[in-house]
Design an enzyme around this catalytic site. Sequence first.
Site, mmCIF file in Angstrom:
data_model
loop_
_atom_site.group_PDB
_atom_site.id
_atom_site.type_symbol
_atom_site.label_atom_id
_atom_site.label_comp_id
_atom_site.label_asym_id
_atom_site.label_seq_id
_atom_site.Cartn_x
_atom_site.Cartn_y
_atom_site.Cartn_z
ATOM 1 N N ILE A 153 0.866 -1.411 -0.113
ATOM 2 C CA ILE A 153 -0.123 -0.005 0.067
ATOM 3 C C ILE A 153 0.762 1.150 0.065
ATOM 4 O O ILE A 153 0.444 2.123 -0.686
ATOM 5 C CB ILE A 153 -1.102 -0.047 1.284
ATOM 6 C CG1 ILE A 153 -1.873 -1.120 0.979
ATOM 7 C CG2 ILE A 153 -1.873 1.273 1.409
ATOM 8 C CD1 ILE A 153 -2.717 -1.444 2.322
ATOM 9 N N ASP A 172 11.491 2.562 5.625
ATOM 10 C CA ASP A 172 10.888 1.289 5.559
ATOM 11 C C ASP A 172 12.255 0.517 5.418
ATOM 12 O O ASP A 172 13.157 0.417 4.838
ATOM 13 C CB ASP A 172 10.117 0.775 4.370
ATOM 14 C CG ASP A 172 9.539 -0.413 4.619
ATOM 15 O OD1 ASP A 172 10.443 -1.298 5.148
ATOM 16 O OD2 ASP A 172 8.508 -0.699 4.061
ATOM 17 N N THR A 204 2.288 1.026 7.846
ATOM 18 C CA THR A 204 2.868 -0.358 8.268
ATOM 19 C C THR A 204 1.983 -1.002 9.183
ATOM 20 O O THR A 204 1.003 -0.581 9.793
ATOM 21 C CB THR A 204 4.055 0.481 9.203
ATOM 22 O OG1 THR A 204 5.027 -0.508 9.718
ATOM 23 C CG2 THR A 204 3.469 1.270 10.010
ATOM 24 N N CYS A 231 -4.393 5.502 7.743
ATOM 25 C CA CYS A 231 -5.361 4.421 7.290
ATOM 26 C C CYS A 231 -4.809 2.978 7.248
ATOM 27 O O CYS A 231 -5.145 2.315 6.544
ATOM 28 C CB CYS A 231 -5.686 4.724 5.757
ATOM 29 S SG CYS A 231 -6.461 6.494 5.447
ATOM 30 N N ASP A 257 -8.529 6.906 9.825
ATOM 31 C CA ASP A 257 -9.507 6.055 9.392
ATOM 32 C C ASP A 257 -9.425 5.023 10.474
ATOM 33 O O ASP A 257 -10.292 4.164 10.376
ATOM 34 C CB ASP A 257 -9.016 5.569 8.085
ATOM 35 C CG ASP A 257 -9.932 4.744 7.554
ATOM 36 O OD1 ASP A 257 -11.268 4.903 7.616
ATOM 37 O OD2 ASP A 257 -9.688 3.642 7.085
ATOM 38 N N GLU A 262 -11.611 -0.182 18.418
ATOM 39 C CA GLU A 262 -12.682 -0.104 17.416
ATOM 40 C C GLU A 262 -13.958 -1.042 17.769
ATOM 41 O O GLU A 262 -13.597 -2.116 18.137
ATOM 42 C CB GLU A 262 -12.328 -0.419 16.338
ATOM 43 C CG GLU A 262 -11.309 0.777 15.457
ATOM 44 C CD GLU A 262 -10.805 0.609 14.069
ATOM 45 O OE1 GLU A 262 -11.189 -0.584 13.517
ATOM 46 O OE2 GLU A 262 -9.977 1.354 13.731
ATOM 47 N N HIS A 280 -12.876 3.373 9.536
ATOM 48 C CA HIS A 280 -12.317 2.229 9.071
ATOM 49 C C HIS A 280 -12.719 1.956 7.541
ATOM 50 O O HIS A 280 -13.109 0.710 7.284
ATOM 51 C CB HIS A 280 -12.233 0.791 9.984
ATOM 52 C CG HIS A 280 -11.196 0.153 9.860
ATOM 53 N ND1 HIS A 280 -10.538 -0.690 10.779
ATOM 54 C CD2 HIS A 280 -10.184 -0.337 8.721
ATOM 55 C CE1 HIS A 280 -9.435 -1.291 10.508
ATOM 56 N NE2 HIS A 280 -9.503 -1.135 9.133
ATOM 57 N N LEU A 281 -12.588 2.676 6.795
ATOM 58 C CA LEU A 281 -13.145 2.745 5.380
ATOM 59 C C LEU A 281 -11.945 2.493 4.391
ATOM 60 O O LEU A 281 -12.224 2.299 3.205
ATOM 61 C CB LEU A 281 -13.923 4.027 4.859
ATOM 62 C CG LEU A 281 -15.110 4.600 5.622
ATOM 63 C CD1 LEU A 281 -15.609 5.818 5.011
ATOM 64 C CD2 LEU A 281 -16.076 3.288 5.795
ATOM 65 N N GLY A 282 -10.700 2.198 4.645
ATOM 66 C CA GLY A 282 -9.633 1.842 3.803
ATOM 67 C C GLY A 282 -10.124 0.869 2.833
ATOM 68 O O GLY A 282 -9.596 1.190 1.551
#
Length: 532
Positions: A153, A172, A204, A231, A257, A262, A280-282
Amino acid sequence: MPRVLVSDKLSPTAVQIFKDRGVEVDYLPDLGKDKEKLLEVIGQYDGLAIRSATKVTEKLIAAATNLKVVGRAGIGVDNVDIPAASRRGIIVMNTPFGNSITTAEHAVAMMFAVARQIPEANASTHAGKWEKNRFMGVEITGKTLGVIGCGNIGSIVAQRGVGLKMHVVAFDPFLSDDRAIELGIEKVELEELFARADFITLHTPLTDKTRNIINKDAITKMKKGVRIINCARGGLIVEADLIEGLKSGKVAGAGIDVFEVEPATESPLFNMENVVCTPHLGASTDEAQENVALQVAEQMSDYLVKGAVTNAINMPSISAEEAPRLKPFVKLAEVLGAFVGQVTEEPIKEVEVLFDGATAGMNTRALISATLAGLIRPQVADVNMVSAPIMVKERGIVLSEVKRDKSGVFDGYIKLTVKTDKRVRSIAGTVFSDHKPRFIQIKGINMDAEVGRHMLYMANKDVPGIIGVIGSICAKHGINIANFSLGRDNAGGNAIAMLYLDEAFPEEVRAELEGHEFIGSAKPLQFDVEEV
């Protein structure tokens, strides 16, 4: 026929894939929310397909006596106790590519929303206000985008950032220089990213090393007016520290997000004008939901029916194409390990697996896992290719791998060497055209021994008549020898014999063999192989 339970909502097309590929499937999408009922029925299934609602806990895994694979339709496996699954030999798969584009696009959308205060401006306009001067935004073009985590991603977000004429810096530990050049971005250390980025986006997984990666100390090192997007996973940001940064003005805005807890039905972040929050719409697009559902069904079916392993969290992948060719060598690796495991009494300190010739080009990670499973199974019965590497590591055994070009008469072979405080043991084997494993060397002595379910391994002196002695003792006790293989180091020196028997060798006969002056030891062995 393998049986799979789908305990969360998946596409009907995914359910049909299971059926089309010869897997019995029970689609019970609300069962994941009923912990007690799920615990009651899980023992009936070979596979469990889930999304985020089902919690695969250690307690559930203990009750899943037949479970072989858990498939997560999506990237995150926070809801699966991976160590517990691995100890039980259960493969855990995810679908890391199915929602990559969708999640990356959401991160970019959040970045725009935060930069231009779109949600607040929208609400104000719908309320009949015309507050043009209130919503002064910033441009994206020319700004520095800091990407933390440049995997599937993160790399897509980085590419989108380059396309938006942003300067992209990325942190990274696994990002190579060549990959950074390919993406057109700059690889930097984390503190440099904090110091330079105008926008920071997180991509990550949540691990012990990444938890709370954005905290008060990190925010102190950032530019004044930085905007932060998450996200990826709740827990990467200390929310209280972010709120403090937002209130002080050090952080100009945030797009969140994912949350520490949750579903997040209340949070101090919800009342802040410079924060954009989504539930949490990723991965929430029609395309992504369909993609991950189809992928998990295909992956689980391929494993349960063909033995192919794809996108496993806790085991080397074995593609559907290589599985048929690899399968006989997996069995060879298991029996090599099983031989040493059965003849070794003292604790093992070091293990070396050598791949010669054609085997060096195979999936050696899978072959090593199979070797280790065979090696420790005599001491730990409930072990397989998934759990064996973990058990070996827990026991402090040093593992090494060697690959080399073809060095002998065989196109390829595997050699296992094991060291203890008292001795070094080695055995080599290969696979012939019949796809059955053969022992070709033991203790440095060459031989050709067909591997059967019941065998007897003997160390003896190379003297005339020894074959007759062994045959006579076996005949006296009604033991039929299917195959007899011999080898020696030199004439009149040390020799070994491998007997392939029709039935298990009686323990009481062993003492009679070992009582002979020219027989040093006799060890009955058992191998999990098909009989000829």
